[in-house]
Design a protein around this motif. Structure first.
Motif, PDB file in Angstrom:
ATOM      1  N   GLU A  51       0.831  -1.209   0.000  1.00  0.00           N
ATOM      2  CA  GLU A  51       0.000   0.000   0.000  1.00  0.00           C
ATOM      3  C   GLU A  51       0.864   1.257   0.000  1.00  0.00           C
ATOM      4  O   GLU A  51       0.592   2.213  -0.719  1.00  0.00           O
ATOM      5  CB  GLU A  51      -0.938   0.017   1.217  1.00  0.00           C
ATOM      6  CG  GLU A  51      -2.147  -0.883   1.091  1.00  0.00           C
ATOM      7  CD  GLU A  51      -1.808  -2.360   1.273  1.00  0.00           C
ATOM      8  OE1 GLU A  51      -0.793  -2.658   1.948  1.00  0.00           O
ATOM      9  OE2 GLU A  51      -2.536  -3.202   0.722  1.00  0.00           O
ATOM     10  N   GLN A  52       1.908   1.182   0.831  1.00  0.00           N
ATOM     11  CA  GLN A  52       2.802   2.341   0.916  1.00  0.00           C
ATOM     12  C   GLN A  52       3.486   2.612  -0.420  1.00  0.00           C
ATOM     13  O   GLN A  52       3.538   3.746  -0.885  1.00  0.00           O
ATOM     14  CB  GLN A  52       3.885   2.051   1.952  1.00  0.00           C
ATOM     15  CG  GLN A  52       3.747   2.889   3.187  1.00  0.00           C
ATOM     16  CD  GLN A  52       4.857   2.588   4.143  1.00  0.00           C
ATOM     17  OE1 GLN A  52       5.307   1.456   4.275  1.00  0.00           O
ATOM     18  NE2 GLN A  52       5.286   3.613   4.837  1.00  0.00           N
ATOM     19  N   PHE A  53       3.993   1.539  -0.981  1.00  0.00           N
ATOM     20  CA  PHE A  53       4.701   1.710  -2.241  1.00  0.00           C
ATOM     21  C   PHE A  53       3.754   2.206  -3.319  1.00  0.00           C
ATOM     22  O   PHE A  53       4.076   3.107  -4.090  1.00  0.00           O
ATOM     23  CB  PHE A  53       5.351   0.389  -2.672  1.00  0.00           C
ATOM     24  CG  PHE A  53       6.144   0.525  -3.941  1.00  0.00           C
ATOM     25  CD1 PHE A  53       7.452   1.000  -3.910  1.00  0.00           C
ATOM     26  CD2 PHE A  53       5.588   0.209  -5.167  1.00  0.00           C
ATOM     27  CE1 PHE A  53       8.181   1.150  -5.086  1.00  0.00           C
ATOM     28  CE2 PHE A  53       6.317   0.357  -6.340  1.00  0.00           C
ATOM     29  CZ  PHE A  53       7.615   0.822  -6.293  1.00  0.00           C
ATOM     30  N   ASP A  54       2.563   1.636  -3.338  1.00  0.00           N
ATOM     31  CA  ASP A  54       1.623   2.000  -4.382  1.00  0.00           C
ATOM     32  C   ASP A  54       1.114   3.429  -4.212  1.00  0.00           C
ATOM     33  O   ASP A  54       0.947   4.159  -5.193  1.00  0.00           O
ATOM     34  CB  ASP A  54       0.455   1.010  -4.377  1.00  0.00           C
ATOM     35  CG  ASP A  54      -0.155   0.917  -5.753  1.00  0.00           C
ATOM     36  OD1 ASP A  54       0.613   0.883  -6.719  1.00  0.00           O
ATOM     37  OD2 ASP A  54      -1.385   0.925  -5.852  1.00  0.00           O
ATOM     38  N   ALA A  55       0.916   3.817  -2.947  1.00  0.00           N
ATOM     39  CA  ALA A  55       0.499   5.201  -2.706  1.00  0.00           C
ATOM     40  C   ALA A  55       1.599   6.154  -3.174  1.00  0.00           C
ATOM     41  O   ALA A  55       1.326   7.195  -3.791  1.00  0.00           O
ATOM     42  CB  ALA A  55       0.219   5.398  -1.223  1.00  0.00           C
ATOM     43  N   ALA A  56       2.829   5.762  -2.906  1.00  0.00           N
ATOM     44  CA  ALA A  56       3.953   6.606  -3.317  1.00  0.00           C
ATOM     45  C   ALA A  56       4.051   6.639  -4.840  1.00  0.00           C
ATOM     46  O   ALA A  56       4.307   7.695  -5.428  1.00  0.00           O
ATOM     47  CB  ALA A  56       5.243   6.067  -2.714  1.00  0.00           C
ATOM     48  N   MET A  57       3.846   5.501  -5.472  1.00  0.00           N
ATOM     49  CA  MET A  57       3.889   5.457  -6.936  1.00  0.00           C
ATOM     50  C   MET A  57       2.804   6.361  -7.523  1.00  0.00           C
ATOM     51  O   MET A  57       3.031   7.067  -8.502  1.00  0.00           O
ATOM     52  CB  MET A  57       3.673   4.015  -7.432  1.00  0.00           C
ATOM     53  CG  MET A  57       4.927   3.191  -7.562  1.00  0.00           C
ATOM     54  SD  MET A  57       6.135   3.855  -8.724  1.00  0.00           S
ATOM     55  CE  MET A  57       5.403   3.455 -10.294  1.00  0.00           C
ATOM     56  N   THR A  58       1.607   6.301  -6.915  1.00  0.00           N
ATOM     57  CA  THR A  58       0.498   7.118  -7.431  1.00  0.00           C
ATOM     58  C   THR A  58       0.875   8.590  -7.467  1.00  0.00           C
ATOM     59  O   THR A  58       0.485   9.313  -8.372  1.00  0.00           O
ATOM     60  CB  THR A  58      -0.759   6.923  -6.554  1.00  0.00           C
ATOM     61  OG1 THR A  58      -1.056   5.538  -6.501  1.00  0.00           O
ATOM     62  CG2 THR A  58      -1.957   7.676  -7.113  1.00  0.00           C
ATOM     63  N   ASP A  59       1.653   8.999  -6.468  1.00  0.00           N
ATOM     64  CA  ASP A  59       1.953  10.427  -6.336  1.00  0.00           C
ATOM     65  C   ASP A  59       3.256  10.857  -7.005  1.00  0.00           C
ATOM     66  O   ASP A  59       3.754  11.931  -6.711  1.00  0.00           O
ATOM     67  CB  ASP A  59       2.002  10.799  -4.849  1.00  0.00           C
ATOM     68  CG  ASP A  59       0.613  10.721  -4.232  1.00  0.00           C
ATOM     69  OD1 ASP A  59      -0.359  10.941  -4.961  1.00  0.00           O
ATOM     70  OD2 ASP A  59       0.508  10.438  -3.019  1.00  0.00           O
ATOM     71  N   ILE A  60       3.798  10.026  -7.861  1.00  0.00           N
ATOM     72  CA  ILE A  60       5.029  10.461  -8.536  1.00  0.00           C
ATOM     73  C   ILE A  60       4.722  11.656  -9.438  1.00  0.00           C
ATOM     74  O   ILE A  60       3.550  11.969  -9.686  1.00  0.00           O
ATOM     75  CB  ILE A  60       5.689   9.333  -9.371  1.00  0.00           C
ATOM     76  CG1 ILE A  60       4.761   8.860 -10.485  1.00  0.00           C
ATOM     77  CG2 ILE A  60       6.142   8.180  -8.482  1.00  0.00           C
ATOM     78  CD1 ILE A  60       5.435   7.973 -11.512  1.00  0.00           C
ATOM     79  N   GLY A  61       5.755  12.294  -9.903  1.00  0.00           N
ATOM     80  CA  GLY A  61       5.585  13.530 -10.661  1.00  0.00           C
ATOM     81  C   GLY A  61       4.586  13.412 -11.804  1.00  0.00           C
ATOM     82  O   GLY A  61       4.641  12.478 -12.592  1.00  0.00           O
ATOM     83  N   GLN A  62       3.690  14.385 -11.861  1.00  0.00           N
ATOM     84  CA  GLN A  62       2.671  14.365 -12.919  1.00  0.00           C
ATOM     85  C   GLN A  62       3.296  14.528 -14.296  1.00  0.00           C
ATOM     86  O   GLN A  62       2.747  14.056 -15.296  1.00  0.00           O
ATOM     87  CB  GLN A  62       1.646  15.470 -12.676  1.00  0.00           C
ATOM     88  CG  GLN A  62       0.712  15.153 -11.524  1.00  0.00           C
ATOM     89  CD  GLN A  62      -0.097  16.346 -11.076  1.00  0.00           C
ATOM     90  OE1 GLN A  62      -0.043  17.413 -11.687  1.00  0.00           O
ATOM     91  NE2 GLN A  62      -0.830  16.180  -9.990  1.00  0.00           N
ATOM     92  N   ASN A  63       4.462  15.172 -14.324  1.00  0.00           N
ATOM     93  CA  ASN A  63       5.137  15.322 -15.618  1.00  0.00           C
ATOM     94  C   ASN A  63       5.544  13.958 -16.170  1.00  0.00           C
ATOM     95  O   ASN A  63       5.439  13.707 -17.376  1.00  0.00           O
ATOM     96  CB  ASN A  63       6.358  16.237 -15.492  1.00  0.00           C
ATOM     97  CG  ASN A  63       7.343  15.751 -14.438  1.00  0.00           C
ATOM     98  OD1 ASN A  63       6.954  15.170 -13.430  1.00  0.00           O
ATOM     99  ND2 ASN A  63       8.618  15.988 -14.666  1.00  0.00           N
TER     100      ASN A  63
END
Lengths: 287, 186
Positions: free
Chosen positions: A4-16
């Motif tokens: 969950e942590q990793f996936d939440a972090a992945m979701t929030d990677i740079g929008q660019n």
């Protein structure tokens, strides 16, 4: 860290980055500069000018042109082979070769075509008769070189190619820079693992400098910018870089030298003349 | 229509903004939601929720990368929906997303120290990806962000699937090394 942590972090990677990946991918095609294509076309035209004129009448004949040669298995040394063809073949072949270079896809063209050097002087003088042409693996390199050789220097070209490996002052050294070039969206890494004698040089793609990748004309790189790049007949996971001296550096697709598995590149073809100890071909000269 | 024009429509509270967003990003959002939820009706609902969310959030956020922003909302909503569904099922396995490939990055345990700032981890992953070659990072994002199949990625980038898998393998190794260097417990 859990999923969950990793996936939440992945979701929030740079929008660019997300936006970049959401866009249609750029497919990397072989880049052949216009000047190269132009030069080759001009060279081809020069070579063919007399041939085409003379051969035009021959081309009207119904019989299909044929090239009566089997491609020789390519070796580290240059091989010379004499073969026979008609003037019509020559003109068709030369014209096709120019088209191949302009066409960046190079999928399934007749293999023999760009291996033929025509003697334009002879063909102009005697269009109807069979002609002797000389093929060498080094001479396949460019149509521009073909033009030079048709001025009467085919023998010189052949002999230069056959002896260059010995005359260039070979110097063995470790190469610590990873050279590669990109073709059709794939990366081809310079490697000394495949035995080049097991493969047959096929179509000319261009100079290394026409491709994107990592290479340079110094001793730390296996691949030089003036090397000529060819496909091989047996597999599309291997390219040949032919150095100006005629020396061949195999370029392995998609995996790096340390991950290379020799079995992956074993074709059905077995060269009966291959030396008992292929190790002799496993080292390359750095120029 | 250009992204900046769509954002201007959102700011002007013009409902045309939603139609333009749907026409430009509807398909990609639906595909993303479908890959996460595997139920077309849920995916469609998720995309509609995305538009609602956009309507509320765009004026506040004024995103600079609208495509990424839209996809991010869809992904978040879809993952939440998926988790909610899995909770209802009580222990339904999560075997459709490629998390098994990320096993080497995910310890599975969570100590109090590891209740780390998720944003810090996001920033680290972003920094890592920004140092990679554009094509390689796109491959990584297509696999672990958009959840594309390896074969789809290979086709998209005109690569051999084996080559694609090798690129992903190398990227995972590099990311692990990078995160360890940055002090994350992987």
């Amino acid at each position: 860290m859990n999923i969950e942590q990793f996936d939440a972090a992945m979701t929030d990677i740079g929008q660019n980055l997300i936006a970049e990946a959401a866009m249609p991918a750029e497919r990397k095609l072989p880049i052949l500069r216009k000047k190269t294509v132009g030069a080759i076309s001009i060279a081809a035209c020069a070579t063919c000018a007399a041939v085409i004129c003379g051969a035009f009448a021959v081309m009207q004949k119904p019989e299909a042109p044929s090239v009566s040669s089997e491609l020789p298995a390519l070796s580290a040394d240059t091989e010379t082979q004499t073969t026979t063809t008609t003037a019509a073949d020559i003109s068709a072949v030369t014209t096709q070769a120019a088209v191949y270079v302009a066409d960046e896809t190079l999928p399934s063209q007749p293999a023999q075509t760009d291996e033929i050097l025509a003697d334009a002087n002879e063909s102009a003088a005697n269009t109807e008769s069979a002609q002797t042409i000389v093929t060498t693996s080094a001479a396949q390199s460019t149509m521009a070189e073909s033009t030079k050789s048709t001025a009467g220097s085919t023998d010189a070209l052949t002999s230069a190619a056959t002896t260059s490996a010995a005359q260039d002052g070979e110097m063995m050294m470790w190469c610590i820079r990873s050279s590669y070039l990109e073709w059709n969206g794939k990366q081809y890494y310079a490697s000394d693992t495949p035995n080049v004698r097991r493969y047959t040089q096929d179509k000319y793609l261009g100079k290394a400098s026409d491709f994107s990748g990592v290479y340079a004309d110094d001793g730390w790189y296996l691949l030089g910018s003036s090397d000529e790049i060819y496909t091989v007949k047996e597999t599309d996971t291997l390219l040949f870089a032919v150095k100006p001296s005629g020396k061949i550096v195999p370029l392995v697709c998609g995996w790096s030298i340390e991950e290379f598995e020799p079995e992956r590149l074993q074709p059905d073809y077995i060269d009966p003349d291959a030396p008992a100890d292929p190790e002799e071909y496993h080292s390359f000269v750095i120029f | 229509m250009d992204d900046s024009e769509i954002i201007a429509l959102f700011l002007a509270r013009d409902e045309q903004a939603l139609r333009e967003t749907e026409s430009k990003y509807g398909k990609i959002c639906l595909a993303l939601a479908n890959r996460i939820l595997h139920r077309p009706e849920d995916a469609e609902e998720c995309v509609n929720d995305t538009y609602l969310k956009l309507w509320d959030a765009v004026p506040l956020d004024k995103p600079t990368h609208f495509a990424g922003y839209v996809c991010q909302i869809t992904r978040r909503l879809a993952l939440n929906k998926r988790r909610a569904g899995m909770t209802e099922k009580r222990g339904g396995g999560d075997d459709t997303l490629p998390f098994d490939e990320l096993a080497e990055l995910i310890s599975g345990t969570q100590t109090p120290e590891e209740l780390l700032d998720s944003q810090e981890l996001s920033r680290a992953i972003t920094r890592f990806l920004e140092t990679q070659k554009p094509r390689e990072r796109q491959i990584f994002i297509r696999r672990y962000w958009f959840f594309d199949a390896v074969e789809e990625i290979a086709e998209r980038f005109d690569l051999n699937p084996k080559t694609t898998a090798t690129i992903l393998f190398r990227l995972r190794k590099r990311l692990k090394k990078y995160l360890m260097k940055e002090g994350f417990d992987v």
